[in-house]
Design an enzyme around this catalytic site. Structure first.
Site, short mmCIF file in Angstrom:
data_model
loop_
_atom_site.label_atom_id
_atom_site.label_comp_id
_atom_site.label_asym_id
_atom_site.label_seq_id
_atom_site.Cartn_x
_atom_site.Cartn_y
_atom_site.Cartn_z
N ARG A 255 0.82 -1.21 0.00
CA ARG A 255 0.00 0.00 0.00
C ARG A 255 0.86 1.26 0.00
O ARG A 255 1.64 1.48 0.92
CB ARG A 255 -0.95 0.01 1.20
CG ARG A 255 -2.29 0.63 0.87
CD ARG A 255 -3.16 0.77 2.11
NE ARG A 255 -2.56 1.69 3.03
CZ ARG A 255 -2.61 1.57 4.35
NH1 ARG A 255 -3.26 0.59 4.91
NH2 ARG A 255 -2.03 2.47 5.12
N HIS A 259 -4.58 4.39 4.12
CA HIS A 259 -5.77 3.55 3.96
C HIS A 259 -6.94 4.38 3.43
O HIS A 259 -7.67 3.95 2.54
CB HIS A 259 -6.13 2.94 5.32
CG HIS A 259 -7.48 2.31 5.36
ND1 HIS A 259 -7.74 1.11 4.75
CD2 HIS A 259 -8.65 2.73 5.92
CE1 HIS A 259 -9.03 0.81 4.95
NE2 HIS A 259 -9.59 1.77 5.64
N TYR A 268 2.66 3.60 11.49
CA TYR A 268 2.86 2.15 11.47
C TYR A 268 3.55 1.62 10.22
O TYR A 268 4.09 0.52 10.23
CB TYR A 268 1.50 1.43 11.65
CG TYR A 268 0.46 1.75 10.59
CD1 TYR A 268 0.46 1.08 9.37
CD2 TYR A 268 -0.51 2.73 10.81
CE1 TYR A 268 -0.49 1.38 8.40
CE2 TYR A 268 -1.45 3.03 9.84
CZ TYR A 268 -1.44 2.36 8.63
OH TYR A 268 -2.37 2.65 7.67
C1 LIG Z 1 -17.08 -6.28 8.77
C2 LIG Z 1 -16.17 -5.10 8.92
N1 LIG Z 1 -15.31 -5.08 9.96
C3 LIG Z 1 -14.47 -4.03 10.13
C4 LIG Z 1 -14.50 -2.97 9.24
C5 LIG Z 1 -13.57 -1.79 9.43
N2 LIG Z 1 -12.55 -1.78 8.36
C6 LIG Z 1 -12.64 -0.92 7.33
S1 LIG Z 1 -11.39 -1.14 6.23
C7 LIG Z 1 -10.71 -2.39 7.13
C8 LIG Z 1 -9.46 -3.09 6.66
C9 LIG Z 1 -9.64 -3.96 5.46
O1 LIG Z 1 -8.41 -4.35 4.93
P1 LIG Z 1 -8.27 -5.15 3.59
O2 LIG Z 1 -9.31 -6.21 3.51
O3 LIG Z 1 -6.86 -5.58 3.47
O4 LIG Z 1 -8.65 -4.08 2.46
P2 LIG Z 1 -7.86 -2.76 2.01
O5 LIG Z 1 -8.48 -1.64 2.82
O6 LIG Z 1 -6.41 -2.94 2.29
O7 LIG Z 1 -8.17 -2.60 0.55
C10 LIG Z 1 -11.46 -2.62 8.29
C11 LIG Z 1 -11.13 -3.63 9.30
C12 LIG Z 1 -15.44 -3.03 8.20
N3 LIG Z 1 -15.51 -2.06 7.26
N4 LIG Z 1 -16.24 -4.12 8.04
#
Ligand SMILES: Cc1ncc(C[n+]2csc(CCOP(=O)(O)OP(=O)(O)O)c2C)c(N)n1
Ligand SMILES: [Mg+2]
Length: 345
Positions: A255, A259, A268
């Protein structure tokens, strides 16, 4: 018994570095296709970069940046046909642009305006999924439905590395495999789930290894190489259409942006690695490849960039011209009998 193809542990790559690493090519792609892929990537890159500016100007809300994910999105979508379905996560919010969706629609979504909710049937693009992984069963179910009806279309779900730890991912992936649904499970492994690194996310050596447990092929691809992504997805689509069921694609990157606009990754992330990724970002990498092939001129690049800037200028103007939404809409489908605190009287 589902036949489990031998896993590909090596990262697939087509684009070289112009020095020691040689360029490859993808069979069947003509010059016109190569340029169309570039056009799609530039459109997405422009969408993303302008969105960050609009956010800072207070014109859109919190925004999930997808800078350097363009190769994964444009490459995978180019391998699909118009009847195939796309299930995006918030990281692929603007993927509908590749299907002709107006930029104003996606910008309206990030403005929290009802004009940002499209009819999925208009583009065969499902709603942007914010809960992690909950669209994987939707994609699996739609794909299975297509198979039951004897239709040719398949479905692709985009999700992140973090999503592979969610129950919905397991349920959807298992279901797709057991039903031999024509689905593609496209994991954008950018190494982070907000501040959680991949090493804290899974004990598996690779995410593609998980595919073996579900009884489907797992493919690993360089997520910054649009041609490798295209080719891997095209093969997954062929498998799906041939009745051989789903494929798991792990597209790898690191990344290179926060985020989302509300995040401060300096707390981090490995900043040196981020700088390295930025130097090797996917749009520039592909542009250099095309120039080595001699298919891009300065003039054409300028024209493609100018077109994308125009799309964004018109998009934000149209989004801002939308009449203010009726706030009662928020509750309209939530209550049969709204409580007095929400009614006028
Ligand atoms: C069910 C759920 N739990 C927690 C969240 C909070 N949340 C938003 S983004 C994220 C991280 C997701 O990471 P990843 O799957 O690697 O996707 P990226 O953002 O890196 O594309 C989390 C935990 C959420 N949106 N939905
Ligand atoms: Mg991630």
């Amino acid at each position: 018994m589902a036949e489990v193809l031998r896993d590909e542990r090596e990262l697939r790559r087509v684009i070289g570095d112009g020095e020691g690493l040689p360029d490859g090519e993808v069979e069947g792609l003509e010059e016109r296709d190569l340029i169309e892929l570039f056009r799609g990537m530039v459109l997405l890159r422009t969408y993303d970069e302008r969105s960050l500016v609009y956010h800072r100007q207070g014109r859109i809300g919190t925004y999930a940046i997808f800078w350097n994910h363009e190769a994964m999105q444009a490459g995978a979508v180019y391998a699909l046909e118009r009847d195939d379905w796309i299930f995006p996560s918030y990281r692929e919010s603007a993927i509908g642009l590749l299907r002709g969706m107006p930029a104003a629609t996606v910008l309206s979504w990030w403005r929290g305006h009802p004009a940002g909710w499209w009819n999925p049937l208009d583009y065969n693009v499902a709603s942007i999924c914010v809960p992690i992984g909950t669209h994987v069963p939707h994609a699996a179910g739609l794909a299975w439905g297509k198979k039951l009806r004897g239709e040719r279309a398949c479905a692709i779900a985009f999700f992140g590395d973090g999503a592979t730890s969610e129950g919905s991912f397991h349920e959807g992936t298992n279901f797709a495999a057991v039903m031999r649904a024509p689905a593609i499970l496209f994991c954008n492994n950018n190494g982070w789930a907000i501040s959680t690194p991949l090493s804290a996310q899974t004990a598996a050596e690779t995410l593609a290894d998980k595919a073996v447990g579900y009884g489907m092929p797992g493919v690993r691809v360089d997520g910054l190489d649009v041609l490798a992504v295209y080719e891997a997805t095209r093969e997954a689509v062929e498998r799906a259409r041939a009745g051989q069921g789903p494929t798991f694609i792990e597209a790898i990157s690191y990344r290179a942006a926060p985020h989302a606009t509300a995040d401060d990754p300096t707390a981090y992330i490995d900043l040196e690695r981020v700088e390295e990724e930025k130097r090797n970002e996917c749009v520039g990498r592909y542009e250099r490849y095309l120039r080595r092939l001699g298919v891009l001129t300065d003039e054409l690049v300028e024209q493609i960039r100018a077109e994308a800037q125009d799309v964004m200028r018109q998009g934000i103007a149209a989004a801002e011209a939308e009449p203010e939404a009726d706030q009662r809409l928020l509750f309209e489908n939530a209550y049969v009998d709204p409580p007095p605190s929400l009614t006028d009287g």
